[in-house]
Design an enzyme around this catalytic site. Structure first.
Site, PDB file in Angstrom:
ATOM      1  N   CYS A  56      54.796  -4.255   0.280  1.00 15.96           N
ATOM      2  CA  CYS A  56      56.003  -4.732  -0.377  1.00 15.96           C
ATOM      3  C   CYS A  56      55.888  -4.312  -1.844  1.00 15.96           C
ATOM      4  CB  CYS A  56      56.101  -6.246  -0.275  1.00 15.96           C
ATOM      5  SG  CYS A  56      57.369  -6.905  -1.376  1.00 15.96           S
ATOM      6  N   LYS A 104      31.437   3.619  30.426  1.00 20.91           N
ATOM      7  CA  LYS A 104      31.601   2.668  29.322  1.00 20.91           C
ATOM      8  C   LYS A 104      31.474   1.241  29.825  1.00 20.91           C
ATOM      9  CE  LYS A 104      34.219   4.361  25.921  1.00 20.91           C
ATOM     10  NZ  LYS A 104      34.180   4.424  24.522  1.00 20.91           N
ATOM     11  N   TYR A 140      19.789  15.161  22.532  1.00 20.94           N
ATOM     12  CA  TYR A 140      20.200  16.457  23.087  1.00 20.94           C
ATOM     13  C   TYR A 140      19.545  17.576  22.292  1.00 20.94           C
ATOM     14  CZ  TYR A 140      23.648  19.681  25.238  1.00 20.94           C
ATOM     15  OH  TYR A 140      24.276  20.664  25.938  1.00 20.94           O
ATOM     16  N   GLU A 187       0.836  -1.196   0.000  1.00 21.18           N
ATOM     17  CA  GLU A 187       0.000   0.000   0.000  1.00 21.18           C
ATOM     18  C   GLU A 187       0.878   1.256   0.000  1.00 21.18           C
ATOM     19  OE1 GLU A 187      -3.699   1.343   2.788  1.00 21.18           O
ATOM     20  OE2 GLU A 187      -3.155  -0.771   2.755  1.00 21.18           O
ATOM     21  N   PHE A 188       1.925   1.179   0.831  1.00 23.84           N
ATOM     22  CA  PHE A 188       2.862   2.294   0.915  1.00 23.84           C
ATOM     23  C   PHE A 188       3.486   2.572  -0.460  1.00 23.84           C
ATOM     24  CE2 PHE A 188       7.075   4.072   1.457  1.00 23.84           C
ATOM     25  CZ  PHE A 188       6.878   5.074   2.398  1.00 23.84           C
ATOM     26  N   ASP A 189       3.970   1.510  -1.077  1.00 27.98           N
ATOM     27  CA  ASP A 189       4.628   1.664  -2.380  1.00 27.98           C
ATOM     28  C   ASP A 189       3.672   2.225  -3.430  1.00 27.98           C
ATOM     29  OD1 ASP A 189       6.943   0.777  -1.329  1.00 27.98           O
ATOM     30  OD2 ASP A 189       6.733  -1.286  -2.035  1.00 27.98           O
ATOM     31  N   GLU A 230      20.835   7.607  30.129  1.00 28.95           N
ATOM     32  CA  GLU A 230      20.542   7.248  28.736  1.00 28.95           C
ATOM     33  C   GLU A 230      21.541   6.214  28.280  1.00 28.95           C
ATOM     34  OE1 GLU A 230      21.061  10.835  26.533  1.00 28.95           O
ATOM     35  OE2 GLU A 230      19.722  11.965  27.844  1.00 28.95           O
ATOM     36  N   CYS A 244      57.812 -10.963  -5.627  1.00 26.18           N
ATOM     37  CA  CYS A 244      57.478 -11.411  -4.274  1.00 26.18           C
ATOM     38  C   CYS A 244      56.510 -12.600  -4.350  1.00 26.18           C
ATOM     39  CB  CYS A 244      56.875 -10.248  -3.501  1.00 26.18           C
ATOM     40  SG  CYS A 244      56.417 -10.659  -1.819  1.00 26.18           S
ATOM     41  N   CYS A 252      60.345  -7.133   3.532  1.00 31.59           N
ATOM     42  CA  CYS A 252      59.302  -8.117   3.270  1.00 31.59           C
ATOM     43  C   CYS A 252      59.736  -9.482   3.813  1.00 31.59           C
ATOM     44  CB  CYS A 252      59.039  -8.202   1.772  1.00 31.59           C
ATOM     45  SG  CYS A 252      57.821  -9.467   1.367  1.00 31.59           S
ATOM     46  N   SER A 266      32.859  16.543  23.880  1.00 27.86           N
ATOM     47  CA  SER A 266      32.771  15.115  24.181  1.00 27.86           C
ATOM     48  C   SER A 266      32.500  14.969  25.672  1.00 27.86           C
ATOM     49  CB  SER A 266      34.049  14.407  23.777  1.00 27.86           C
ATOM     50  OG  SER A 266      35.092  14.889  24.579  1.00 27.86           O
ATOM     51  N   LEU A 267      32.398  13.741  26.115  1.00 26.63           N
ATOM     52  CA  LEU A 267      32.083  13.501  27.522  1.00 26.63           C
ATOM     53  C   LEU A 267      33.269  12.865  28.209  1.00 26.63           C
ATOM     54  CD1 LEU A 267      28.548  11.926  27.075  1.00 26.63           C
ATOM     55  CD2 LEU A 267      29.059  14.191  27.966  1.00 26.63           C
ATOM     56  N   ARG A 302      30.386  16.144  13.667  1.00 26.94           N
ATOM     57  CA  ARG A 302      31.115  16.736  14.783  1.00 26.94           C
ATOM     58  C   ARG A 302      32.418  17.399  14.337  1.00 26.94           C
ATOM     59  NH1 ARG A 302      32.747  15.484  20.425  1.00 26.94           N
ATOM     60  NH2 ARG A 302      34.986  15.368  20.117  1.00 26.94           N
ATOM     61  N   LYS A 352      24.486   5.053  25.730  1.00 26.51           N
ATOM     62  CA  LYS A 352      25.495   5.704  24.907  1.00 26.51           C
ATOM     63  C   LYS A 352      25.571   4.934  23.601  1.00 26.51           C
ATOM     64  CE  LYS A 352      30.195   7.513  25.148  1.00 26.51           C
ATOM     65  NZ  LYS A 352      30.564   7.261  23.782  1.00 26.51           N
ATOM     66  N   ASP A 404      26.834   3.932  19.919  1.00 23.52           N
ATOM     67  CA  ASP A 404      28.174   3.882  19.344  1.00 23.52           C
ATOM     68  C   ASP A 404      28.099   4.089  17.829  1.00 23.52           C
ATOM     69  OD1 ASP A 404      30.853   3.598  19.135  1.00 23.52           O
ATOM     70  OD2 ASP A 404      30.888   1.433  19.423  1.00 23.52           O
ATOM     71  N   CYS A 425      60.327 -11.745   0.530  1.00 21.54           N
ATOM     72  CA  CYS A 425      61.307 -11.507  -0.536  1.00 21.54           C
ATOM     73  C   CYS A 425      62.386 -10.507  -0.122  1.00 21.54           C
ATOM     74  CB  CYS A 425      60.604 -11.030  -1.805  1.00 21.54           C
ATOM     75  SG  CYS A 425      59.947  -9.361  -1.647  1.00 21.54           S
TER      76      CYS A 425
HETATM   77  S1  IVH Z   1      25.433  13.817  25.091  1.00 19.72           S
HETATM   78  C1  IVH Z   1      27.703  17.706  25.849  1.00 19.72           C
HETATM   79  N1  IVH Z   1      24.201  11.515  24.994  1.00 19.72           N
HETATM   80  O1  IVH Z   1      29.217  10.123  22.912  1.00 19.72           O
HETATM   81  C2  IVH Z   1      27.104  16.366  25.783  1.00 19.72           C
HETATM   82  N2  IVH Z   1      26.264  11.738  23.823  1.00 19.72           N
HETATM   83  O2  IVH Z   1      31.922  11.463  24.207  1.00 19.72           O
HETATM   84  C3  IVH Z   1      26.933  15.893  24.404  1.00 19.72           C
HETATM   85  N3  IVH Z   1      26.926   9.742  22.562  1.00 19.72           N
HETATM   86  O3  IVH Z   1      30.138  12.881  21.030  1.00 19.72           O
HETATM   87  C4  IVH Z   1      26.790  14.455  24.221  1.00 19.72           C
HETATM   88  N4  IVH Z   1      25.188   8.504  23.091  1.00 19.72           N
HETATM   89  O4  IVH Z   1      28.630  11.178  19.930  1.00 19.72           O
HETATM   90  C5  IVH Z   1      25.286  12.209  24.597  1.00 19.72           C
HETATM   91  N5  IVH Z   1      22.962   9.542  24.948  1.00 19.72           N
HETATM   92  C6  IVH Z   1      24.031  10.241  24.556  1.00 19.72           C
HETATM   93  C7  IVH Z   1      25.046   9.698  23.715  1.00 19.72           C
HETATM   94  C8  IVH Z   1      26.144  10.484  23.367  1.00 19.72           C
HETATM   95  C9  IVH Z   1      26.316   8.556  22.393  1.00 19.72           C
HETATM   96  C10 IVH Z   1      28.239  10.089  21.940  1.00 19.72           C
HETATM   97  C11 IVH Z   1      28.268  11.413  21.262  1.00 19.72           C
HETATM   98  C12 IVH Z   1      29.344  12.209  21.927  1.00 19.72           C
HETATM   99  C13 IVH Z   1      30.115  11.170  22.653  1.00 19.72           C
HETATM  100  C14 IVH Z   1      30.601  11.727  23.969  1.00 19.72           C
END
Ligand code: IVH
Length: 667
Positions: free
Chosen positions: A423, A310, A224, A34-36, A111, A429, A405, A81-82, A134, A113, A115, A408
């Site tokens: 090499c 982490k 954020y 339907e979507f298509d 929250e 080789c 190498c 960064s954090l 970033r 994190k 990756d 060789c």
């Molecule tokens: S908050 C000033 N929330 O982790 C705070 N970061 O080293 C801004 N990341 O560069 C970041 N999950 O790419 C925030 N729930 C989350 C995240 C998150 C992944 C990443 C983000 C940031 C890095 C922090």
């Protein structure tokens, strides 16, 4: 507003809602068919009435023009960064430090994190105006064209109560399932595999062709909200508002009132995260009140009001026995750590990649060291550190990247900007020579009936030094080898004869010119028609060709500039190999399947699966591995798998039999 315009607008709205339900809420409300159909209807209307064009229409998510170069954009608010922590004690420190500094009650938002690759989305008057990576935190790349293809990112915010100017930050991710699919595809194409979904997402975002990005099914999770006139004075409140604007805010965020709440959250997600569709590597903790955030402020690099915890990757400790260096077909030298076998996340690990010289130097490895091996989001386990405390006075030999190498003895070189050593002795080789001959004989190239061990034997006996030598082999040469009888020798000689019929594009692929994989070989064959014309082609001429970049072009020019390669080609020509495209192939190429994405499944009687792959390409279609909404139809032989059948039925994808398919091409 006239009737047509009204119809177009209502279709757009409806489709946007379906997209939102599917990609943001993960709760589809219509069938894919339907979507298509609705999408098709909208496309037709938009094409017929171009005056109603809208760049934010759901039809525009398939990727626009090529990006020549990403523009650098300065971030209005730097992307910080954090601080990272790895233990409960560190989390406790953060909590207590915050309590002391604030000296009043506070809440922490917990929250996941994610990756992936961080991104900043800028919405002006409710429209996505810019998406920036970033970069160095101060300025990043404008990747808007690529980001617009991500279906879970709204091009227009929902409702009315959003600030005129608002920035939403989050993470672009490639789900595990897509990562696996993509790597399988790359394996087939002999392209280097992505080590983890983050690298894949980052490589995809840097693609200059948004259409390729659109195919890769990236997702984005946002965490954020930044701006002048935010709806709430708490972080949590702003995320909730952003969710109402149609943004994909994870629903796993929690407000914590105590350290215990935080530890419970960590404990739960350390296990549960393995069931998520995307990669996560920790927990992020943020002070909820924006006023309190301002009071706490920032260090030079990161906010004092937030911290990342982490997760511990699965890790084992084991002695490093030795390091070996392997030389591949292209001359690239890969260091490999040989470990005392150790159990890690359910499998026994004996070897780990050391990647390159920088990694080895960074680890300060010594033979006999107790090393830590991790299996994170990577396919191959990697060494992440050395247990320095376990070192005894009898420190083993320091591991150095070799200068020459191992095969060789030629001095290695490292091209500028590359991490790998090579090499350069391409023609002298052994593993490079054997690798090239082996590649030449593979099924999708010349399909000559020998395996790697036989190539090795022939090489060791001094019978072959390049691919042209294969065609000079005689019965008595072959019988001089161990384990060869007349019958196997005759089979081999026959398959050599057969290989002379292999079409030019496969010969070209078989030559093993660097960066000339199957697809590139075909393209070059179709454009230049013969080896002689390809040999004459200049850099300019080559790069004019669709999808041939300067890296490939340079490699082709370099290949033909080497007289040893020319000699091999002349000898292959004299032996009767196909060195030009046949009129048949050229004529057979049509656009009958243009724009069609076709999945092949089951077994066939008239042609092999590989032949069908080629046919689909010749007719301008695209062959993919798995059934999805985008699949135009499935070319189904006997014994099609039940999983594929079920998926096809669910998605309403048409099944076409072998006969129907061949008829389709004749029409
Ligand atoms: S908050 C000033 N929330 O982790 C705070 N970061 O080293 C801004 N990341 O560069 C970041 N999950 O790419 C925030 N729930 C989350 C995240 C998150 C992944 C990443 C983000 C940031 C890095 C922090």
């Amino acid at each position: 507003m006239d009737e047509i315009e009204a119809k177009i607008q209502s279709l757009r709205k409806e489709l946007e809602q379906y997209n939102y339900n599917y990609y943001v809420l993960s709760a589809p409300t219509v069938s894919d068919r339907e979507f298509d159909e609705k999408m098709k209807e909208l496309e037709v209307l938009e094409n017929t009435y171009p005056e109603y064009f809208d760049p934010d229409s759901p039809t525009q998510r398939v990727g626009s023009d090529l990006t020549k170069e990403f523009l650098q954009v300065e971030h209005k608010y730097p992307m910080l960064s954090l601080g990272n922590t790895y233990s409960e004690d560190d989390v406790r420190d953060f909590y207590e430090r915050t309590a002391r500094a604030l000296n009043e009650p506070f809440e922490i938002v917990a929250e996941l994190k994610y990756d992936g690759v961080s991104i900043s989305l800028i919405y002006k008057n409710g429209r996505l105006s810019q998406a920036v990576t970033r970069g160095d935190g101060v300025r990043g790349d404008d990747v808007t064209a690529n980001i617009r293809t991500i279906r879970s990112i709204p091009l227009k915010l929902h409702g009315m109560d959003f600030p005129d100017d608002v920035e939403i930050r989050g993470e672009v991710l490639l789900p595990w399932s897509e990562f696996d699919r993509l790597n399988k595809e790359r394996e087939e194409q002999e392209e280097p595999l992505f080590a983890n979904p983050r690298n894949a997402a980052s490589g995809t975002l840097k693609q200059q062709n948004p259409a390729i990005v659109a195919e890769r099914k990236l997702d984005a999770y946002l965490y954020y909200v930044l701006g002048e006139n935010l709806p709430s004075d708490t972080h949590y409140g702003n995320l909730e508002a952003a969710r109402k604007w149609g943004l994909k805010i994870p629903d796993v965020i929690r407000i914590c009132h105590s350290l215990q709440d935080i530890f419970d959250y960590i404990k739960y997600w350390d296990v549960e995260r393995k069931n998520l569709p995307v990669a996560t590597d920790g927990i992020v903790l943020k002070v909820n009140s924006l006023r309190q955030q301002r009071n706490l402020g920032y260090t030079a690099k990161s906010p004092r009001w937030a911290i990342a915890y982490k997760f511990q990757a699965e890790r084992a400790r084991t002695p490093l026995n030795s390091v070996s260096f392997q030389v591949g077909r292209t001359g690239a030298v890969t260091p490999v750590a040989n470990l005392e076998p150790v159990l890690l996340a359910g499998t026994v690990v004996k070897r780990a990649s050391l990647h390159n010289a920088d990694i080895i130097a960074g680890l300060d490895l010594h033979i006999g060291d107790q090393v830590y091996v991790e299996k994170g989001g990577e396919i191959i386990p990697k060494i992440v550190g050395v247990d320095v405390d376990a070192r005894t006075s009898a420190l083993g030999e320091k591991v150095q990247f070799i200068k020459n190498c191992p095969e060789c003895n030629t001095p290695l070189y490292r091209p500028e900007g590359e991490a790998a050593h090579y090499c350069p002795n391409e023609s002298g080789c052994p593993p490079q020579i054997k690798g090239r001959i082996e590649h030449f004989t593979t099924r999708r190239a010349m399909n000559i009936n020998i395996g790697p061990e036989t190539v090795e034997d022939m090489y060791d006996a001094g019978l072959i030094r390049n691919v042209a030598d294969l065609y000079d082999l005689t019965m008595s040469d072959l019988l001089s080898l161990d384990r060869w009888a007349e019958k196997s020798a005759r089979n081999f000689l026959e398959s050599l004869q057969e290989s002379k019929k292999v079409p030019f594009e496969r010969v070209l692929y078989g030559l093993g010119i660097r960066y000339v994989g199957e697809t590139v070989a075909k393209r070059l064959a179709y454009v230049f028609h013969s080896i002689d014309q390809l040999r004459e082609a200049s850099m300019e001429k080559l790069t004019e060709t669709n999808e041939i970049g300067s890296r490939i072009a340079e490699s082709v020019v370099k290949y033909f500039a080497d007289s040893r390669n020319i000699e091999i080609i002349e000898r292959l020509k004299a032996h009767g190999l196909q060195m030009e495209i046949t009129a048949e192939v050229l004529a057979g190429r049509s656009d009958k399947l243009k724009g069609q994405t076709i999945v092949i499944s089951g077994t066939f009687s008239k042609h092999s699966r590989d032949e069908y792959k080629d046919i689909i390409e010749q007719y301008g279609g695209k062959n993919t591995g798995s059934v999805s909404k985008k699949t135009s139809f499935i070319l189904a032989g006997e014994n099609m798998g039940p999983a594929k059948l079920e998926k096809a039925a669910k998605l309403g994808v048409r099944i076409v039999s072998e006969e129907e398919f061949l008829k389709m091409l004749e029409e």
